[in-house]
Design a protein around this motif. Sequence first.
Motif, PDB file in Angstrom:
ATOM      1  N   ILE A 192       0.837  -1.207   0.000  1.00 27.11           N
ATOM      2  CA  ILE A 192       0.000   0.000   0.000  1.00 27.11           C
ATOM      3  C   ILE A 192       0.871   1.256   0.000  1.00 27.11           C
ATOM      4  CG2 ILE A 192      -1.648   1.338   1.363  1.00 27.11           C
ATOM      5  CD1 ILE A 192      -2.924  -1.302   2.219  1.00 27.11           C
ATOM      6  N   ARG A 193       1.937   1.233   0.792  1.00 28.52           N
ATOM      7  CA  ARG A 193       2.834   2.401   0.878  1.00 28.52           C
ATOM      8  C   ARG A 193       3.537   2.652  -0.450  1.00 28.52           C
ATOM      9  NH1 ARG A 193       4.596   7.059   1.799  1.00 28.52           N
ATOM     10  NH2 ARG A 193       6.208   7.464   3.354  1.00 28.52           N
ATOM     11  N   LEU A 194       3.937   1.586  -1.132  1.00 28.33           N
ATOM     12  CA  LEU A 194       4.669   1.738  -2.381  1.00 28.33           C
ATOM     13  C   LEU A 194       3.760   1.995  -3.576  1.00 28.33           C
ATOM     14  CD1 LEU A 194       7.366  -1.092  -2.122  1.00 28.33           C
ATOM     15  CD2 LEU A 194       7.692   1.360  -1.736  1.00 28.33           C
ATOM     16  N   LEU A 195       2.616   1.295  -3.635  1.00 29.49           N
ATOM     17  CA  LEU A 195       1.831   1.252  -4.862  1.00 29.49           C
ATOM     18  C   LEU A 195       0.401   1.753  -4.725  1.00 29.49           C
ATOM     19  CD1 LEU A 195       3.018  -2.220  -6.232  1.00 29.49           C
ATOM     20  CD2 LEU A 195       3.996   0.050  -6.664  1.00 29.49           C
ATOM     21  N   GLY A 196      -0.032   2.074  -3.502  1.00 30.93           N
ATOM     22  CA  GLY A 196      -1.381   2.597  -3.330  1.00 30.93           C
ATOM     23  C   GLY A 196      -2.340   1.564  -2.783  1.00 30.93           C
ATOM     24  N   PRO A 197      -3.583   1.973  -2.517  1.00 33.61           N
ATOM     25  CA  PRO A 197      -4.521   1.123  -1.783  1.00 33.61           C
ATOM     26  C   PRO A 197      -4.969  -0.107  -2.561  1.00 33.61           C
ATOM     27  CG  PRO A 197      -5.591   3.134  -2.546  1.00 33.61           C
ATOM     28  CD  PRO A 197      -4.130   3.311  -2.805  1.00 33.61           C
ATOM     29  N   VAL A 198      -5.362  -1.126  -1.787  1.00 35.02           N
ATOM     30  CA  VAL A 198      -5.932  -2.348  -2.350  1.00 35.02           C
ATOM     31  C   VAL A 198      -7.430  -2.133  -2.544  1.00 35.02           C
ATOM     32  CG1 VAL A 198      -6.304  -4.824  -2.021  1.00 35.02           C
ATOM     33  CG2 VAL A 198      -4.186  -3.742  -1.187  1.00 35.02           C
ATOM     34  N   ALA A 199      -7.929  -2.444  -3.737  1.00 43.62           N
ATOM     35  CA  ALA A 199      -9.354  -2.284  -4.018  1.00 43.62           C
ATOM     36  C   ALA A 199     -10.119  -3.581  -3.789  1.00 43.62           C
ATOM     37  CB  ALA A 199      -9.558  -1.805  -5.457  1.00 43.62           C
ATOM     38  N   ILE A 200      -9.556  -4.695  -4.278  1.00 42.82           N
ATOM     39  CA  ILE A 200     -10.273  -5.980  -4.249  1.00 42.82           C
ATOM     40  C   ILE A 200      -9.288  -7.105  -3.982  1.00 42.82           C
ATOM     41  CG2 ILE A 200     -11.664  -7.611  -5.602  1.00 42.82           C
ATOM     42  CD1 ILE A 200     -12.557  -5.255  -7.339  1.00 42.82           C
ATOM     43  N   VAL A 201      -9.702  -8.044  -3.149  1.00 39.66           N
ATOM     44  CA  VAL A 201      -8.999  -9.324  -3.036  1.00 39.66           C
ATOM     45  C   VAL A 201      -9.645 -10.255  -4.051  1.00 39.66           C
ATOM     46  CG1 VAL A 201      -8.423 -11.277  -1.556  1.00 39.66           C
ATOM     47  CG2 VAL A 201      -8.452  -8.951  -0.611  1.00 39.66           C
ATOM     48  N   ARG A 202      -8.897 -10.615  -5.102  1.00 31.99           N
ATOM     49  CA  ARG A 202      -9.457 -11.405  -6.192  1.00 31.99           C
ATOM     50  C   ARG A 202      -9.639 -12.875  -5.817  1.00 31.99           C
ATOM     51  NH1 ARG A 202     -12.401  -8.756  -9.712  1.00 31.99           N
ATOM     52  NH2 ARG A 202     -11.341  -6.975 -10.651  1.00 31.99           N
ATOM     53  N   SER A 203      -8.646 -13.450  -5.139  1.00 34.83           N
ATOM     54  CA  SER A 203      -8.717 -14.860  -4.759  1.00 34.83           C
ATOM     55  C   SER A 203      -7.688 -15.136  -3.678  1.00 34.83           C
ATOM     56  CB  SER A 203      -8.466 -15.775  -5.966  1.00 34.83           C
ATOM     57  OG  SER A 203      -7.142 -15.601  -6.446  1.00 34.83           O
ATOM     58  N   VAL A 204      -7.883 -16.246  -2.975  1.00 29.05           N
ATOM     59  CA  VAL A 204      -6.975 -16.639  -1.901  1.00 29.05           C
ATOM     60  C   VAL A 204      -6.762 -18.147  -1.965  1.00 29.05           C
ATOM     61  CG1 VAL A 204      -6.537 -16.631   0.587  1.00 29.05           C
ATOM     62  CG2 VAL A 204      -7.875 -14.780  -0.439  1.00 29.05           C
ATOM     63  N   ALA A 215      -2.598 -14.545  -1.581  1.00 31.59           N
ATOM     64  CA  ALA A 215      -3.739 -13.761  -2.042  1.00 31.59           C
ATOM     65  C   ALA A 215      -3.406 -13.014  -3.329  1.00 31.59           C
ATOM     66  CB  ALA A 215      -4.155 -12.765  -0.964  1.00 31.59           C
ATOM     67  N   GLU A 216      -4.377 -12.993  -4.228  1.00 29.95           N
ATOM     68  CA  GLU A 216      -4.282 -12.193  -5.454  1.00 29.95           C
ATOM     69  C   GLU A 216      -5.057 -10.904  -5.213  1.00 29.95           C
ATOM     70  OE1 GLU A 216      -2.462 -12.989  -7.992  1.00 29.95           O
ATOM     71  OE2 GLU A 216      -1.978 -15.065  -7.423  1.00 29.95           O
ATOM     72  N   LEU A 217      -4.345  -9.784  -5.238  1.00 29.63           N
ATOM     73  CA  LEU A 217      -4.938  -8.488  -4.946  1.00 29.63           C
ATOM     74  C   LEU A 217      -5.002  -7.638  -6.215  1.00 29.63           C
ATOM     75  CD1 LEU A 217      -2.777  -7.605  -1.790  1.00 29.63           C
ATOM     76  CD2 LEU A 217      -4.838  -9.042  -1.884  1.00 29.63           C
ATOM     77  N   GLN A 218      -6.012  -6.791  -6.284  1.00 25.28           N
ATOM     78  CA  GLN A 218      -6.046  -5.767  -7.321  1.00 25.28           C
ATOM     79  C   GLN A 218      -6.023  -4.416  -6.632  1.00 25.28           C
ATOM     80  OE1 GLN A 218      -8.868  -6.046 -10.630  1.00 25.28           O
ATOM     81  NE2 GLN A 218      -9.205  -3.840 -10.449  1.00 25.28           N
ATOM     82  N   LEU A 219      -5.066  -3.587  -7.017  1.00 20.76           N
ATOM     83  CA  LEU A 219      -4.944  -2.271  -6.423  1.00 20.76           C
ATOM     84  C   LEU A 219      -5.888  -1.283  -7.095  1.00 20.76           C
ATOM     85  CD1 LEU A 219      -1.058  -2.009  -6.060  1.00 20.76           C
ATOM     86  CD2 LEU A 219      -2.720  -3.154  -4.574  1.00 20.76           C
ATOM     87  N   ALA A 220      -6.107  -0.163  -6.436  1.00 27.25           N
ATOM     88  CA  ALA A 220      -6.951   0.880  -7.022  1.00 27.25           C
ATOM     89  C   ALA A 220      -6.383   1.377  -8.345  1.00 27.25           C
ATOM     90  CB  ALA A 220      -7.097   2.031  -6.031  1.00 27.25           C
ATOM     91  N   VAL A 310      -7.680  -4.903   4.738  1.00 26.62           N
ATOM     92  CA  VAL A 310      -7.254  -5.834   3.691  1.00 26.62           C
ATOM     93  C   VAL A 310      -7.268  -7.264   4.224  1.00 26.62           C
ATOM     94  CG1 VAL A 310      -5.380  -6.506   2.138  1.00 26.62           C
ATOM     95  CG2 VAL A 310      -5.888  -4.076   2.502  1.00 26.62           C
ATOM     96  N   ILE A 311      -6.785  -7.464   5.447  1.00 25.73           N
ATOM     97  CA  ILE A 311      -6.822  -8.804   6.045  1.00 25.73           C
ATOM     98  C   ILE A 311      -8.255  -9.315   6.117  1.00 25.73           C
ATOM     99  CG2 ILE A 311      -6.390 -10.150   8.135  1.00 25.73           C
ATOM    100  CD1 ILE A 311      -3.964  -8.423   8.675  1.00 25.73           C
ATOM    101  N   GLU A 312      -9.194  -8.458   6.544  1.00 26.45           N
ATOM    102  CA  GLU A 312     -10.592  -8.882   6.621  1.00 26.45           C
ATOM    103  C   GLU A 312     -11.115  -9.300   5.245  1.00 26.45           C
ATOM    104  OE1 GLU A 312     -13.064  -5.991   8.573  1.00 26.45           O
ATOM    105  OE2 GLU A 312     -12.470  -6.715  10.551  1.00 26.45           O
ATOM    106  N   ALA A 313     -10.717  -8.571   4.200  1.00 25.92           N
ATOM    107  CA  ALA A 313     -11.157  -8.933   2.852  1.00 25.92           C
ATOM    108  C   ALA A 313     -10.548 -10.265   2.414  1.00 25.92           C
ATOM    109  CB  ALA A 313     -10.794  -7.824   1.870  1.00 25.92           C
ATOM    110  N   VAL A 314      -9.295 -10.514   2.773  1.00 22.64           N
ATOM    111  CA  VAL A 314      -8.668 -11.813   2.468  1.00 22.64           C
ATOM    112  C   VAL A 314      -9.446 -12.942   3.139  1.00 22.64           C
ATOM    113  CG1 VAL A 314      -6.611 -13.243   2.802  1.00 22.64           C
ATOM    114  CG2 VAL A 314      -6.357 -10.871   2.062  1.00 22.64           C
ATOM    115  N   VAL A 315      -9.805 -12.754   4.392  1.00 18.72           N
ATOM    116  CA  VAL A 315     -10.555 -13.771   5.131  1.00 18.72           C
ATOM    117  C   VAL A 315     -11.913 -14.007   4.466  1.00 18.72           C
ATOM    118  CG1 VAL A 315     -11.665 -14.317   7.337  1.00 18.72           C
ATOM    119  CG2 VAL A 315      -9.367 -13.315   7.312  1.00 18.72           C
ATOM    120  N   ARG A 316     -12.615 -12.935   4.085  1.00 18.21           N
ATOM    121  CA  ARG A 316     -13.919 -13.087   3.432  1.00 18.21           C
ATOM    122  C   ARG A 316     -13.793 -13.836   2.111  1.00 18.21           C
ATOM    123  NH1 ARG A 316     -14.443  -7.617   4.541  1.00 18.21           N
ATOM    124  NH2 ARG A 316     -14.473  -7.107   2.319  1.00 18.21           N
ATOM    125  N   SER A 317     -12.772 -13.499   1.340  1.00 14.41           N
ATOM    126  CA  SER A 317     -12.583 -14.160   0.050  1.00 14.41           C
ATOM    127  C   SER A 317     -12.241 -15.631   0.224  1.00 14.41           C
ATOM    128  CB  SER A 317     -11.476 -13.453  -0.737  1.00 14.41           C
ATOM    129  OG  SER A 317     -11.270 -14.065  -1.990  1.00 14.41           O
TER     130      SER A 317
END
Length: 334
Positions: A192-204, A215-220, A310-317
């Motif tokens: 997040i610090r380097l590349l910006g916020p996470v929008a969606i956790v695609r898969s885990v 986890a596969e993340l998609q950034l904003a 982001v952790i909560e989204a990983v858990v949900r996914s």
Amino acid sequence: MSSIRWALVGTSDFALEWIAPALARAKGSSLAAVVSRDRSRAAAAAAQVGAAEAYASIEAIDRDLVDGVVLVTPNSAHAAGAIAALQRGLHVIVEKPMSHTVAECEQMIAAAETSGAMLAVAHCMEWAPPIVAARELLERSAIGRVHRARIGASFLAEPGSLRRDGVAPDTGDAARFGALFDMGVHAIDTIIRLLGPVAIVRSVRTDTGDADAVAELQLASGAAVELSSRWSADENFLEIVGTNGVLRSREWWGREFAGHLEIEQSGATEQVPLRRANVYDAQLSHLSDAASGRCAPLTSARRGAANVAVIEAVVRSARSGEPAPVTAPSGRLG
């Protein structure tokens, strides 16, 4: 106020061997006290690290002698400890992760807003030499527009080990996704610090171990990120791929280290020079300045809560098998 007088809450080896010395060395900081539920243990630890005072609780701290607390306690105790300290007007630095849930993070932020005291999270890899250098390169678009990245932050921890189970074992999500709450939050914070916020956790993927997650993340920004956090392996890698080059590290996280970073451009690879640093010294110097009102804390409470989101989204996914959007925390602080 010339120096912030900190009380160290917690007497683990990590607290006494790494955080206590850093509090004593950091600019604008002094180690005034140690807090432990066992008063005799607090006194012994205070004598070991050269602190003048020892207390059996945050509520017992003498406000004439202490300005803030550094919470190095089990993750499950972060919210209660931070809120208790903030209600007394004490500045708070809480170890990562900020807490187990965004809801608890928001309660901590509300307490800080009410008290006016600083609340910051110990995301110490902000000051890791490879990350400082990578951030500077990205800020000047050295590799162009970033479209994908990989990051691994894992620590081999066998079942029954102190790192894995701790003194008071966590339960629920914190147990099943223990590696994510442990080292994985460093990776989340860094991306997040380097590349910006996470929008969606695609898969885990969770098939490599009972506490592991990839986890596969998609950034904003649209960039794709593979994030690996395990207790079944040691992992310390980072790769950021842009339209004009690649940044790679085989040692981006550490405690007192220089690490490794290289940049590939036009088919040629060059190692980026790095200077050795103690991440805790840099972190505590900065946060002591922030507590003194000389700057805003880089590792703010809102930043800590965003990582937990982001952790909560990983858990949900992982539970649903479906993509999960990352819901931004509602707290205003930071």
